[in-house]
Scaffold this motif. Structure first.
Motif, PDB file in Angstrom:
ATOM      1  N   PRO A   1      25.795  33.893 138.063  1.00  0.00           N
ATOM      2  CA  PRO A   1      27.099  33.838 137.405  1.00  0.00           C
ATOM      3  C   PRO A   1      27.116  32.685 136.399  1.00  0.00           C
ATOM      4  N   VAL A   2      27.762  32.895 135.276  1.00  0.00           N
ATOM      5  CA  VAL A   2      27.744  31.925 134.182  1.00  0.00           C
ATOM      6  C   VAL A   2      29.146  31.350 133.964  1.00  0.00           C
ATOM      7  N   THR A   3      29.214  30.043 133.811  1.00  0.00           N
ATOM      8  CA  THR A   3      30.426  29.418 133.289  1.00  0.00           C
ATOM      9  C   THR A   3      30.162  29.077 131.831  1.00  0.00           C
ATOM     10  N   LEU A   4      30.959  29.603 130.938  1.00  0.00           N
ATOM     11  CA  LEU A   4      30.783  29.356 129.511  1.00  0.00           C
ATOM     12  C   LEU A   4      31.311  27.973 129.136  1.00  0.00           C
ATOM     13  N   SER A   5      30.743  27.415 128.074  1.00  0.00           N
ATOM     14  CA  SER A   5      31.154  26.091 127.598  1.00  0.00           C
ATOM     15  C   SER A   5      32.658  26.047 127.343  1.00  0.00           C
ATOM     16  N   GLY A   6      33.263  24.935 127.747  1.00  0.00           N
ATOM     17  CA  GLY A   6      34.685  24.725 127.494  1.00  0.00           C
ATOM     18  C   GLY A   6      35.606  25.239 128.573  1.00  0.00           C
ATOM     19  N   LEU A   7      35.031  25.835 129.641  1.00  0.00           N
ATOM     20  CA  LEU A   7      35.844  26.450 130.685  1.00  0.00           C
ATOM     21  C   LEU A   7      35.466  25.910 132.064  1.00  0.00           C
ATOM     22  N   ALA A   8      36.431  25.979 133.003  1.00  0.00           N
ATOM     23  CA  ALA A   8      36.198  25.599 134.397  1.00  0.00           C
ATOM     24  C   ALA A   8      35.521  24.229 134.458  1.00  0.00           C
ATOM     25  N   GLU A   9      34.385  24.130 135.170  1.00  0.00           N
ATOM     26  CA  GLU A   9      33.704  22.840 135.328  1.00  0.00           C
ATOM     27  C   GLU A   9      33.069  22.341 134.031  1.00  0.00           C
ATOM     28  N   ARG A  10      33.033  23.192 132.986  1.00  0.00           N
ATOM     29  CA  ARG A  10      32.477  22.784 131.690  1.00  0.00           C
ATOM     30  C   ARG A  10      33.582  22.526 130.665  1.00  0.00           C
ATOM     31  N   ARG A  11      34.771  22.370 131.143  1.00  0.00           N
ATOM     32  CA  ARG A  11      35.913  22.096 130.258  1.00  0.00           C
ATOM     33  C   ARG A  11      35.664  20.804 129.471  1.00  0.00           C
ATOM     34  N   GLY A  12      35.977  20.835 128.187  1.00  0.00           N
ATOM     35  CA  GLY A  12      35.784  19.668 127.342  1.00  0.00           C
ATOM     36  C   GLY A  12      34.519  19.730 126.504  1.00  0.00           C
ATOM     37  N   GLN A  13      33.606  20.663 126.813  1.00  0.00           N
ATOM     38  CA  GLN A  13      32.386  20.809 126.028  1.00  0.00           C
ATOM     39  C   GLN A  13      32.651  21.620 124.761  1.00  0.00           C
TER      40      GLN A  13
END
Length: 246
Positions: free
Chosen positions: A47-59
């Protein structure tokens, strides 16, 4: 002996690496239930988390960065026999990523999603009123697309618990990703593809999807559930993913 070899060949052939990409506002966590079913059946799941979302928020989080996110998961893990699935918004970067991974790809699966058109963004197909509305939302939210409200999930076959989870864990979606144009390296109609239409979110696919479905490489599968089947019908969605992969 021959029977044993045939069973072994069938088992190897059917195992796949599932790369699952969530739609707007969601992270990899949205696929937890589906991923559990697939892993129980012996598949590897990413499963992928895209940049800027969830735990990658702010990227940094343009739409082309989302394509890079997906390709990176596949290449860094040296994945082959990839079934690449994208839900909703994620169909746009997934369709582009599928064209870039060459013979690593087994099948693309669009889960009630948008599909990419070269030179056009996620919102380019919207009405003038719809585009004005989303531009206003992005302006008011500092460049982010705010998550939906509880009312938006009504009639989508979702339990109260699922809606509460989505509202709790959803994050604002980076606006640049829905306004940046797609850049296709290969026509999506050439790729082995399944489009999953969730019937509670409309009985027929969009005109752009219907056009692609005329390709012999594409097939249509219907699920009698709402737009978020990973929450409403995870077992049925996992079963569909394994069946189209067989």
């Amino acid at each position: 002996m021959l029977h044993s070899l045939s069973v072994a060949w069938f088992t190897v052939r059917c195992m796949a690496n599932f790369v699952l990409v969530p739609g707007a506002w969601l992270g990899a966590w949205a696929w937890d239930d589906v991923a559990g079913v697939l892993r129980d059946e012996g598949h590897d799941v990413y499963p992928v988390t895209l940049s800027g979302l969830a735990e990658r928020r702010g990227q940094d989080a343009g739409q082309l960065q989302h394509v890079e996110d997906i390709v990176a998961v596949i290449e860094e893990n040296d994945l082959r026999e990839v079934v690449l699935a994208g839900h909703s918004y994620a169909g746009v970067p997934v369709g582009q990523a599928a064209g870039r991974i060459g013979d690593r790809l087994r099948r693309v699966v669009y889960v009630d999603s948008n599909i990419p058109t070269h030179g056009k963004s996620f919102v380019d197909g919207w009405s003038e009123e719809g585009q004005a509305w989303v531009r206003d939302q992005l302006e008011q939210s500092g460049g982010y697309w705010p998550p939906l409200t509880a009312e938006d999930y009504v009639g989508q076959d979702l339990s109260d618990e699922s809606v509460a989870l989505i509202l709790e864990r959803g994050t604002p979606h980076p606006g640049r990703s829905i306004t940046e144009p797609a850049q296709l390296t290969r026509p999506i109609g050439e790729l082995p593809t399944t489009y999953i239409k969730c019937l509670m979110d409309g009985a027929t696919p969009s005109s752009s999807v219907a056009e692609q479905l005329t390709s012999p490489s594409w097939e249509l599968v219907e699920l009698n559930t709402g737009h978020w089947p990973m929450f409403s019908q995870p077992a049925a969605l996992a079963k569909t993913l394994t069946e189209v992969n067989a």
